[in-house]
Enzyme design. Sequence first.
Site, PDB file in Angstrom:
ATOM      1  N   ASN A 114      46.521  46.696  31.105  1.00  0.00           N
ATOM      2  CA  ASN A 114      45.525  47.667  30.651  1.00  0.00           C
ATOM      3  C   ASN A 114      44.827  48.318  31.834  1.00  0.00           C
ATOM      4  OD1 ASN A 114      42.352  47.196  30.744  1.00  0.00           O
ATOM      5  ND2 ASN A 114      43.358  45.176  30.852  1.00  0.00           N
ATOM      6  N   PHE A 118      36.467  50.462  31.434  1.00  0.00           N
ATOM      7  CA  PHE A 118      35.101  50.232  30.916  1.00  0.00           C
ATOM      8  C   PHE A 118      34.677  51.285  29.886  1.00  0.00           C
ATOM      9  CE2 PHE A 118      33.333  47.783  34.887  1.00  0.00           C
ATOM     10  CZ  PHE A 118      34.170  46.728  34.583  1.00  0.00           C
ATOM     11  N   SER A 188      37.092  43.723  37.585  1.00  0.00           N
ATOM     12  CA  SER A 188      38.052  44.539  36.849  1.00  0.00           C
ATOM     13  C   SER A 188      38.784  45.443  37.824  1.00  0.00           C
ATOM     14  CB  SER A 188      37.338  45.389  35.801  1.00  0.00           C
ATOM     15  OG  SER A 188      38.206  46.413  35.377  1.00  0.00           O
ATOM     16  N   ASN A 190      40.130  48.194  37.088  1.00  0.00           N
ATOM     17  CA  ASN A 190      40.254  49.538  36.520  1.00  0.00           C
ATOM     18  C   ASN A 190      39.082  50.475  36.777  1.00  0.00           C
ATOM     19  OD1 ASN A 190      42.781  48.861  35.402  1.00  0.00           O
ATOM     20  ND2 ASN A 190      41.701  47.682  33.840  1.00  0.00           N
ATOM     21  N   THR A 191      38.094  50.019  37.531  1.00  0.00           N
ATOM     22  CA  THR A 191      37.034  50.913  38.008  1.00  0.00           C
ATOM     23  C   THR A 191      37.211  50.965  39.520  1.00  0.00           C
ATOM     24  OG1 THR A 191      35.527  50.408  36.202  1.00  0.00           O
ATOM     25  CG2 THR A 191      34.522  51.205  38.239  1.00  0.00           C
ATOM     26  N   LYS A 226      32.262  36.604  36.996  1.00  0.00           N
ATOM     27  CA  LYS A 226      33.695  36.640  36.654  1.00  0.00           C
ATOM     28  C   LYS A 226      34.478  37.138  37.863  1.00  0.00           C
ATOM     29  CE  LYS A 226      36.879  38.174  33.059  1.00  0.00           C
ATOM     30  NZ  LYS A 226      36.970  38.714  31.700  1.00  0.00           N
ATOM     31  N   ASN A 255      39.626  37.364  35.725  1.00  0.00           N
ATOM     32  CA  ASN A 255      39.975  38.655  35.148  1.00  0.00           C
ATOM     33  C   ASN A 255      41.500  38.853  35.226  1.00  0.00           C
ATOM     34  OD1 ASN A 255      39.566  41.365  34.199  1.00  0.00           O
ATOM     35  ND2 ASN A 255      37.498  41.207  35.036  1.00  0.00           N
ATOM     36  N   THR A 256      41.953  40.072  34.968  1.00  0.00           N
ATOM     37  CA  THR A 256      43.390  40.383  35.012  1.00  0.00           C
ATOM     38  C   THR A 256      43.855  40.515  36.467  1.00  0.00           C
ATOM     39  OG1 THR A 256      42.798  42.715  34.837  1.00  0.00           O
ATOM     40  CG2 THR A 256      43.370  41.587  32.799  1.00  0.00           C
TER      41      THR A 256
END
Length: 350
Positions: A114, A118, A188, A190-191, A226, A255-256
Site C-alpha cells: 500500500n 495517510f 510509514s 508513504n509520506t 511505532k 510498520n510495513t
Amino acid sequence: MYKVIRKILFLLPPEEAHYVSLFLLQLICSTPFTRKLLRNFFEPVKVSPITIAGIHFRNPVGLAAGFDKNALHLRELSCLGFGHVEIGTVTPQPQRGNERPRLFRLPADNALINRMGFNNDGVVTIAKRLKYWREEVQPYVDLEKPLIIGGNIGKNKSTSNEEAWRDYEFCFERLHPWVDYFVVNVSSPNTPGLRALQDRSFLEKILTGLQKKNQEMKNPKPIFLKIAPDLEWIQVDEVIELVLAIGLDGLVVSNTTIRRDALLTPPNTVSRMGAGGLSGAPLKERNTSLLAYIHKKTNGKIPLIASGGIFTATDATEKFKAGASLVQVWTGFVYEGPAIAKNISAASPV
Ligand SMILES: Cc1cc2nc3c(=O)[nH]c(=O)nc-3n(C[C@H](O)[C@H](O)[C@H](O)COP(=O)(O)O)c2cc1C
C-alpha cells in the site's frame, strides 16, 4: 465460508473491497439482534485479559492502524471480538492521500502493498466522532468489557520534518480525552521523509514534547512509538535508548517494509505495483527477530505490541514467545476473515 466470500471480494479492486466489506458489516450490525448474534459468534471464548501500561485489554488481539483510519466502524469491529482498535494514522488537517490505485494484493505471498499516504478526515472531525462513540454509543454496546481505542498520530504531508513536532502535539491534544493510548507513527513509508523522523534528533524533540504535555495532563495516557522493520540494528539500539530515557510506555513493532525480497509474486508484477509498504506473511520473520532483539536487549523492560504477518494462532504464539504482550492484525484480516480475533485468541498462550 470466508473462502467463498473472499473469492468474491477479491474480484473487486482491493481498496473498493475494503470499503464494501466494511459497509456490509455495518449493515449487518445495524440492529441489536444481529449485533448480539455476531458477538456470540465471534467473541473469543478462551481468552486471557491482559493489563499493559495500566490499560486493561479484554484480549490480546487488536486491529492495526490504517484499517479504520477515521474511527467509523468501532461498533462493528467490537462485535468481531477485537480487544483493541488502533484508529488513524490521524493528521491535523484532512488529507486525500495518494492517487488510486494505491493498494495491491499479492495472493501468492499472502501480502499487500500500500501507498495510501495517510488519507484521513483530520483530527478535528475524528475527535468529534470519538466523543460521540464514547458518550453515545459505547455505554450501550460494550460497557462490560470495553473495546480499547488507540490513537495513531502522524504529520501532514505538507509539514516539514523540522515542524513535525507541532503536528504530533496538535493531534495529541485533540485526541487525548477520547483514546486510551497513543501511538506515534514515524515509520510509514508513504509520506515522503517521514521515516527520517526516526533519527534521534527529530525523535527526541517529538517524544519529549509529547511526554511533557502528557505529564501535565490530569490523566496521562500511555504513549507508544511505532517503528519501521527496515531500521539497522544500530538505529534500533538508539530507539531503545531513547524510549528508556524518555520513559515511553512501549513500542509497536512494526510498520510495513519497503523491501521486496523473497516474494513468490513475479518481479514484473511487483514492480508494476510501484512504491509502498509491503505487509503480511513476508514481513513475519523480520518482525519476529526485531521483537526478540528488543525484548532480549531490554530484559523485557519495554512492553511490545507485535504487528507484522500475523494470520493464525501459531503466528501469534511466535510473537508472544519473542516478547510481545499484544498482537495486531491487518493483512491477516483480509486473508483470514472476520473470525481472526477469535481464532488467534483461542490458541494464544498468554
Ligand atoms: C492499507 C494499509 C494501510 C495502513 N495504514 C497505516 C497507517 O495509517 N498507520 C500505521 O501506523 N500503519 C498503517 N498500516 C500498517 C499496519 O498497521 C501494520 O503495521 C502493517 O500492515 C503490518 O501488519 P500486517 O502484516 O498484519 O498487515 C497500514 C497497512 C495497510 C495494509
